[in-house]
Design a protein around this motif. Structure first.
Motif, PDB file in Angstrom:
ATOM      1  N   TYR A  14       0.831  -1.198   0.000  1.00 57.08           N
ATOM      2  CA  TYR A  14       0.000   0.000   0.000  1.00 57.08           C
ATOM      3  C   TYR A  14       0.870   1.254   0.000  1.00 57.08           C
ATOM      4  CZ  TYR A  14      -4.471  -2.318   0.791  1.00 57.08           C
ATOM      5  OH  TYR A  14      -5.607  -3.057   0.652  1.00 57.08           O
ATOM      6  N   PHE A  15       0.354   2.298  -0.644  1.00 53.70           N
ATOM      7  CA  PHE A  15       0.961   3.626  -0.639  1.00 53.70           C
ATOM      8  C   PHE A  15       0.048   4.556   0.136  1.00 53.70           C
ATOM      9  CE2 PHE A  15       2.555   1.677  -4.481  1.00 53.70           C
ATOM     10  CZ  PHE A  15       3.867   2.141  -4.590  1.00 53.70           C
ATOM     11  N   ILE A  16       0.618   5.550   0.806  1.00 52.04           N
ATOM     12  CA  ILE A  16      -0.191   6.562   1.466  1.00 52.04           C
ATOM     13  C   ILE A  16      -0.641   7.551   0.398  1.00 52.04           C
ATOM     14  CG2 ILE A  16      -0.215   8.463   3.118  1.00 52.04           C
ATOM     15  CD1 ILE A  16       1.761   6.908   4.814  1.00 52.04           C
ATOM     16  N   ALA A  17      -1.947   7.773   0.305  1.00 53.51           N
ATOM     17  CA  ALA A  17      -2.502   8.706  -0.675  1.00 53.51           C
ATOM     18  C   ALA A  17      -2.853  10.043  -0.034  1.00 53.51           C
ATOM     19  CB  ALA A  17      -3.742   8.111  -1.336  1.00 53.51           C
ATOM     20  N   LYS A  18      -3.319   9.998   1.219  1.00 53.37           N
ATOM     21  CA  LYS A  18      -3.732  11.230   1.888  1.00 53.37           C
ATOM     22  C   LYS A  18      -3.653  11.025   3.386  1.00 53.37           C
ATOM     23  CE  LYS A  18      -8.131  12.245   2.078  1.00 53.37           C
ATOM     24  NZ  LYS A  18      -9.503  12.659   1.777  1.00 53.37           N
ATOM     25  N   GLN A  19      -3.278  12.069   4.099  1.00 50.09           N
ATOM     26  CA  GLN A  19      -3.277  12.042   5.555  1.00 50.09           C
ATOM     27  C   GLN A  19      -3.815  13.362   6.077  1.00 50.09           C
ATOM     28  OE1 GLN A  19       0.962  10.961   5.962  1.00 50.09           O
ATOM     29  NE2 GLN A  19       0.209   9.265   7.202  1.00 50.09           N
ATOM     30  N   GLU A  20      -4.677  13.266   7.079  1.00 49.66           N
ATOM     31  CA  GLU A  20      -5.151  14.448   7.786  1.00 49.66           C
ATOM     32  C   GLU A  20      -4.772  14.256   9.238  1.00 49.66           C
ATOM     33  OE1 GLU A  20      -8.967  16.154   6.691  1.00 49.66           O
ATOM     34  OE2 GLU A  20      -9.147  14.564   5.179  1.00 49.66           O
ATOM     35  N   PHE A  21      -4.249  15.306   9.856  1.00 45.92           N
ATOM     36  CA  PHE A  21      -3.738  15.144  11.205  1.00 45.92           C
ATOM     37  C   PHE A  21      -4.016  16.361  12.065  1.00 45.92           C
ATOM     38  CE2 PHE A  21      -0.486  16.550   8.297  1.00 45.92           C
ATOM     39  CZ  PHE A  21       0.046  17.663   8.912  1.00 45.92           C
ATOM     40  N   ILE A  22      -4.138  16.072  13.354  1.00 42.87           N
ATOM     41  CA  ILE A  22      -4.270  17.106  14.379  1.00 42.87           C
ATOM     42  C   ILE A  22      -3.206  16.805  15.428  1.00 42.87           C
ATOM     43  CG2 ILE A  22      -5.735  18.144  16.142  1.00 42.87           C
ATOM     44  CD1 ILE A  22      -8.165  17.127  14.545  1.00 42.87           C
ATOM     45  N   ILE A  23      -2.390  17.797  15.711  1.00 41.15           N
ATOM     46  CA  ILE A  23      -1.369  17.657  16.740  1.00 41.15           C
ATOM     47  C   ILE A  23      -1.826  18.503  17.923  1.00 41.15           C
ATOM     48  CG2 ILE A  23       1.062  18.028  17.339  1.00 41.15           C
ATOM     49  CD1 ILE A  23       1.629  17.807  14.270  1.00 41.15           C
ATOM     50  N   HIS A  24      -2.281  17.830  18.960  1.00 39.86           N
ATOM     51  CA  HIS A  24      -2.745  18.548  20.149  1.00 39.86           C
ATOM     52  C   HIS A  24      -1.557  19.027  20.973  1.00 39.86           C
ATOM     53  CE1 HIS A  24      -6.843  17.294  19.318  1.00 39.86           C
ATOM     54  NE2 HIS A  24      -6.388  16.068  19.128  1.00 39.86           N
ATOM     55  N   THR A 147      -1.744  15.489   0.599  1.00 38.62           N
ATOM     56  CA  THR A 147      -2.220  14.623  -0.472  1.00 38.62           C
ATOM     57  C   THR A 147      -1.034  14.274  -1.355  1.00 38.62           C
ATOM     58  OG1 THR A 147      -4.358  15.739  -0.424  1.00 38.62           O
ATOM     59  CG2 THR A 147      -3.875  14.395  -2.366  1.00 38.62           C
ATOM     60  N   TYR A 148      -0.837  12.970  -1.582  1.00 40.63           N
ATOM     61  CA  TYR A 148       0.269  12.477  -2.400  1.00 40.63           C
ATOM     62  C   TYR A 148      -0.241  12.177  -3.798  1.00 40.63           C
ATOM     63  CZ  TYR A 148       2.381  11.849   2.187  1.00 40.63           C
ATOM     64  OH  TYR A 148       2.864  12.052   3.450  1.00 40.63           O
ATOM     65  N   PHE A 149       0.456  12.682  -4.813  1.00 37.86           N
ATOM     66  CA  PHE A 149       0.059  12.470  -6.201  1.00 37.86           C
ATOM     67  C   PHE A 149       0.909  11.405  -6.881  1.00 37.86           C
ATOM     68  CE2 PHE A 149      -0.645  17.035  -5.282  1.00 37.86           C
ATOM     69  CZ  PHE A 149      -2.026  16.987  -5.214  1.00 37.86           C
ATOM     70  N   ALA A 150       2.137  11.258  -6.439  1.00 38.18           N
ATOM     71  CA  ALA A 150       3.048  10.289  -7.056  1.00 38.18           C
ATOM     72  C   ALA A 150       4.037   9.824  -6.002  1.00 38.18           C
ATOM     73  CB  ALA A 150       3.798  10.940  -8.219  1.00 38.18           C
ATOM     74  N   PRO A 151       4.415   8.545  -6.057  1.00 42.30           N
ATOM     75  CA  PRO A 151       5.433   8.066  -5.120  1.00 42.30           C
ATOM     76  C   PRO A 151       6.774   8.746  -5.405  1.00 42.30           C
ATOM     77  CG  PRO A 151       4.428   6.244  -6.353  1.00 42.30           C
ATOM     78  CD  PRO A 151       3.926   7.507  -6.939  1.00 42.30           C
ATOM     79  N   ILE A 152       7.535   8.942  -4.343  1.00 40.21           N
ATOM     80  CA  ILE A 152       8.874   9.527  -4.471  1.00 40.21           C
ATOM     81  C   ILE A 152       9.883   8.421  -4.219  1.00 40.21           C
ATOM     82  CG2 ILE A 152      10.501  11.192  -3.490  1.00 40.21           C
ATOM     83  CD1 ILE A 152       8.080  12.928  -2.736  1.00 40.21           C
ATOM     84  N   LYS A 153      10.738   8.193  -5.189  1.00 41.46           N
ATOM     85  CA  LYS A 153      11.777   7.169  -5.048  1.00 41.46           C
ATOM     86  C   LYS A 153      12.994   7.771  -4.345  1.00 41.46           C
ATOM     87  CE  LYS A 153       9.862   3.887  -7.651  1.00 41.46           C
ATOM     88  NZ  LYS A 153      10.026   2.503  -7.758  1.00 41.46           N
ATOM     89  N   ALA A 154      13.692   6.941  -3.589  1.00 41.10           N
ATOM     90  CA  ALA A 154      14.901   7.379  -2.876  1.00 41.10           C
ATOM     91  C   ALA A 154      15.974   7.802  -3.877  1.00 41.10           C
ATOM     92  CB  ALA A 154      15.418   6.249  -2.000  1.00 41.10           C
TER      93      ALA A 154
END
Length: 191
Positions: A14-24, A147-154
Motif C-alpha cells: 500500500y501507498f499513502i494517498a492522503k493524511q489528515e492530522f491534528i497535533i494537540h 495529499t500524495y500524487f506520485a510516489p517519491i523514489k529514494a
C-alpha cells in the motif's frame, strides 16, 4: 509508530494517498506513549484497493496526535497525468536510499515498497522532513492535510514550492508529488 501497529492487519504494497492530522501537543521521545491504530474502512474499487486508517498517540489518557490515513494499492497500472512544473525553488534536501531503509527499520514498517535498490520514500518520513523545513520558517502545524500524487523514489532531490501562504508542494524531477495544506498552526509566543 501508531500507524505501524496495523501491520498485522494490512498487507504490504500500500501507498499513502492522503493524511489528515491534528497535533494537540508534540510528544517527547522520553515520554511513556501508547500507540493505537485501527482500520476504519476497507474497500476495492475497480483496479484499486483502499483503506482508511485512524491512528492516535496517547500519553496518560491524553490524545497527543490524531491522524487519518488513506492508503491505496493499485492492482494494475493507472494512467494518471502528473503535474509537471518548472520551479525556481531551492533544493531543500536529498533523500537517500539509506535514509529510507533506516526509517523502515526504526518504524518497523514491513512494506516491501520501502526496501530494495529503488525504495519508495515513506509518507511519514516526508512529513518529518516537511516539519523540519517548516520549523526553519517558524511554522508549526497543528491541523493539516497532505495529499500524495506520485510516489517519491529514494536517491532524489526534494524541492518545496509555496503555492499560497498555506499550501506547500513537494517537487521531485519537476513533478509535483504532494501538496500540504496547513489548516491551523500553533501560535508561538515570543519571549
Amino acid at each position: 509508530l501508531a500507524l505501524s501497529t496495523l501491520s498485522d492487519e494490512i498487507e504490504v504494497g500500500y501507498f499513502i494517498a492522503k493524511q489528515e492530522f491534528i497535533i494537540h501537543r508534540h510528544p517527547s521521545l522520553r515520554e511513556n506513549l501508547m500507540f493505537i491504530g485501527n482500520v476504519k474502512t476497507k474497500k476495492r474499487v475497480n483496479a484499486m484497493d483502499y483503506l482508511i486508517c485512524d491512528s492516535k498517540v496517547i500519553e496518560n489518557q491524553n490524545i497527543l496526535v490524531e491522524m487519518s490515513s488513506t492508503l491505496i494499492k493499485t492492482n494494475q497500472q493507472l494512467n494518471k497525468k502528473l503535474e509537471v512544473t518548472d520551479h525556481n525553488e531551492k533544493l531543500f534536501t536529498a533523500i537517500t536510499k539509506e535514509q529510507v531503509h533506516n526509517f523502515s527499520r526504526l518504524s518497523e514498517d514491513p512494506n516491501h515498497i520501502h526496501k530494495g535498490d529503488s525504495p519508495v520514500v515513506q509518507g511519514m518520513l516526508l512529513l518529518l522532513l516537511i516539519e523540519d523545513y517548516l520549523a526553519t520558517k517558524n511554522c508549526f502545524i497543528k491541523i493539516g492535510k497532505i495529499t500524495y500524487f506520485a510516489p517519491i523514489k529514494a536517491d532524489c532531490k526534494l524541492f518545496f514550492h509555496w503555492e499560497t501562504s498555506k499550501k506547500l508542494s513537494g517537487i521531485v524531477n519537476n513533478i509535483k508529488c504532494f501538496t500540504l495544506t496547513i489548516k491551523e498552526e500553533f501560535v508561538c509566543q515570543k519571549n
